[in-house]
Design an enzyme around this catalytic site. Structure first.
Site, PDB file in Angstrom:
ATOM      1  N   PRO A   1       0.815  -1.224   0.000  1.00 35.12           N
ATOM      2  CA  PRO A   1       0.000   0.000   0.000  1.00 35.12           C
ATOM      3  C   PRO A   1       0.850   1.277   0.000  1.00 35.12           C
ATOM      4  O   PRO A   1       0.333   2.359  -0.265  1.00 35.12           O
ATOM      5  CB  PRO A   1      -0.815  -0.090   1.294  1.00 35.12           C
ATOM      6  CG  PRO A   1      -0.644  -1.476   1.806  1.00 35.12           C
ATOM      7  CD  PRO A   1       0.597  -2.035   1.197  1.00 35.12           C
ATOM      8  N   GLU A  11       1.987  -8.266   8.489  1.00 34.83           N
ATOM      9  CA  GLU A  11       1.714  -6.819   8.581  1.00 34.83           C
ATOM     10  C   GLU A  11       2.804  -5.975   7.930  1.00 34.83           C
ATOM     11  O   GLU A  11       2.703  -4.757   7.872  1.00 34.83           O
ATOM     12  CB  GLU A  11       1.517  -6.398  10.036  1.00 34.83           C
ATOM     13  CG  GLU A  11       0.115  -6.697  10.556  1.00 34.83           C
ATOM     14  CD  GLU A  11      -0.197  -8.193  10.611  1.00 34.83           C
ATOM     15  OE1 GLU A  11       0.633  -8.945  11.156  1.00 34.83           O
ATOM     16  OE2 GLU A  11      -1.241  -8.609  10.079  1.00 34.83           O
ATOM     17  N   ARG A  71      -2.654  -8.283 -21.127  1.00 31.61           N
ATOM     18  CA  ARG A  71      -3.597  -7.926 -22.198  1.00 31.61           C
ATOM     19  C   ARG A  71      -3.051  -6.845 -23.130  1.00 31.61           C
ATOM     20  O   ARG A  71      -3.612  -6.615 -24.199  1.00 31.61           O
ATOM     21  CB  ARG A  71      -4.965  -7.526 -21.630  1.00 31.61           C
ATOM     22  CG  ARG A  71      -4.989  -6.218 -20.896  1.00 31.61           C
ATOM     23  CD  ARG A  71      -6.355  -5.928 -20.321  1.00 31.61           C
ATOM     24  NE  ARG A  71      -7.349  -5.548 -21.323  1.00 31.61           N
ATOM     25  CZ  ARG A  71      -7.372  -4.379 -21.957  1.00 31.61           C
ATOM     26  NH1 ARG A  71      -6.448  -3.464 -21.720  1.00 31.61           N
ATOM     27  NH2 ARG A  71      -8.312  -4.105 -22.831  1.00 31.61           N
ATOM     28  N   ASP A 129      -9.547   1.701 -25.072  1.00 30.99           N
ATOM     29  CA  ASP A 129     -10.604   1.775 -24.058  1.00 30.99           C
ATOM     30  C   ASP A 129     -10.393   2.961 -23.128  1.00 30.99           C
ATOM     31  O   ASP A 129      -9.472   3.743 -23.292  1.00 30.99           O
ATOM     32  CB  ASP A 129     -10.760   0.464 -23.306  1.00 30.99           C
ATOM     33  CG  ASP A 129      -9.477   0.060 -22.618  1.00 30.99           C
ATOM     34  OD1 ASP A 129      -8.550   0.892 -22.564  1.00 30.99           O
ATOM     35  OD2 ASP A 129      -9.397  -1.071 -22.143  1.00 30.99           O
TER      36      ASP A 129
HETATM   37  C1  JFE Z   1       0.844  -6.867   1.681  1.00 30.16           C
HETATM   38  C2  JFE Z   1      -0.968  -5.248   5.432  1.00 30.16           C
HETATM   39  C3  JFE Z   1      -1.161  -4.126   7.534  1.00 30.16           C
HETATM   40  C4  JFE Z   1      -0.381  -4.126   4.891  1.00 30.16           C
HETATM   41  C5  JFE Z   1      -0.048  -0.625   5.533  1.00 30.16           C
HETATM   42  C6  JFE Z   1       1.533  -7.642   2.617  1.00 30.16           C
HETATM   43  N1  JFE Z   1      -2.774  -1.808  -2.774  1.00 30.16           N
HETATM   44  C7  JFE Z   1      -2.572  -2.687  -1.774  1.00 30.16           C
HETATM   45  N2  JFE Z   1      -3.397  -2.821  -0.751  1.00 30.16           N
HETATM   46  N3  JFE Z   1      -2.917  -3.725   0.091  1.00 30.16           N
HETATM   47  C8  JFE Z   1      -1.756  -4.192  -0.385  1.00 30.16           C
HETATM   48  C9  JFE Z   1      -1.499  -3.540  -1.558  1.00 30.16           C
HETATM   49  C10 JFE Z   1      -0.900  -5.158   0.304  1.00 30.16           C
HETATM   50  C11 JFE Z   1       0.206  -5.715  -0.346  1.00 30.16           C
HETATM   51  C12 JFE Z   1       1.083  -6.574   0.320  1.00 30.16           C
HETATM   52  C13 JFE Z   1      -0.259  -6.321   2.308  1.00 30.16           C
HETATM   53  C14 JFE Z   1      -1.154  -5.467   1.649  1.00 30.16           C
HETATM   54  N4  JFE Z   1      -0.238  -6.764   3.611  1.00 30.16           N
HETATM   55  C15 JFE Z   1      -1.220  -6.480   4.601  1.00 30.16           C
HETATM   56  C16 JFE Z   1      -1.360  -5.243   6.749  1.00 30.16           C
HETATM   57  C17 JFE Z   1      -0.553  -2.995   6.995  1.00 30.16           C
HETATM   58  C18 JFE Z   1      -0.167  -2.999   5.689  1.00 30.16           C
HETATM   59  O1  JFE Z   1       0.427  -1.879   5.112  1.00 30.16           O
HETATM   60  C19 JFE Z   1       0.839  -7.563   3.794  1.00 30.16           C
END
Ligand code: JFE
Length: 252
Positions: A88, A115, A153, A168
């Protein structure tokens, strides 16, 4: 195009790749995807991939050793191709990023769990970090599949379409116009007359205006970056002025 995926849940990744368009693209050797289980590179009796965070606090953190071992065994040290961490905290995944990745001969995706991942993976192994959107999932597997799908794609021959990926919504910068197929009337709801007219000029103009209308209504932020003709701008200013009815035809 070659893609390597590093994950603790290969069984989540593989089934999607064995269906429909992805399966066909792999059979035709347009794309080769190798899925690697990070747990295969653990050296302890219990194959542990997580540990408690230094400094305390909730949740577990992915250990660096199995990740480094897996990536270096497959990609070499330093890695022979870009290694993208799904998180994220990454830069936002857009159609432009999909196009950028589709131009590479090879890249690798690292899908974490728990996490978080030990910061040394971010700092000394990964070359890029991507987020598929501002929401929190339980791991990187779905983001990895989203990226593989959006990139695949775009590769020549993956879609049946000889012109390549459709021009698109997100390619042209506007939302798509409405689509209709047979029958011409379903439960009393008629297909817009213009689409049955056979007048290709009128149809093209109607579709463009529907794209503009939808984008104006639903995603006005996209209009700033879209490529707009003089006719497009004239249509939008008439919309803005309230000169054009905006409800669907069958609701007027
Ligand atoms: C992981 C997790 C607590 C993440 C703040 C590995 N776009 C997107 N949303 N979520 C992810 C990507 C993602 C990707 C990899 C992931 C979430 N987590 C969970 C838990 C805090 C986190 O980051 C673990």
């Amino acid at each position: 195009m070659q893609i390597d995926v590093f994950t603790l849940l290969p069984e989540v990744i593989t089934p999607y790749l064995q269906a429909s368009i992805m399966q066909r693209a792999i059979q035709r050797k347009l794309i080769a995807i190798q899925v690697h289980n990070i747990r295969d590179w653990t050296t302890d009796r219990h194959h542990v991939c997580d540990d408690m965070p230094y400094g305390g606090g909730g949740g577990m953190v992915m250990k660096p050793e199995p990740i480094f071992a897996a990536v270096e065994a497959v990609l070499g040290a330093p890695p022979a191709c870009p290694l993208i961490l799904l998180t994220p905290q990454g830069r936002l995944f857009t159609q432009a990023v999909a196009q950028e990745l589709a131009s590479l001969p090879r890249f690798a995706l690292l899908a974490g769990r728990y996490e978080g991942i030990d910061e040394r993976v971010h700092q000394h192994l990964v070359s890029d970090e991507i987020s598929i959107g501002d929401y929190v999932l339980t791991g990187g597997e779905l983001p990895a599949l989203v990226i593989i799908d959006a990139v695949a794609r775009l590769l020549p021959g993956v879609l049946g379409d000889p012109d390549g990926a459709w021009d698109d919504s997100h390619a042209s910068g506007l939302l798509e116009y409405p689509h209709y197929t047979r029958p011409p009337e379903f439960r009393g709801w008629r297909v817009p007359e213009v689409l049955l007219s056979g007048d290709h000029g009128r149809i093209a103009r109607w579709r463009r205006e529907q794209s503009l209308l939808r984008t104006w209504q639903r995603r006005p932020d996209l209009l700033a970056k879209a490529e707009l003709s003089e006719m497009d701008r004239k249509f939008l200013s008439r919309l803005q002025a309230g000169e054009i009815p905006t409800a669907p035809e069958d609701e007027r």
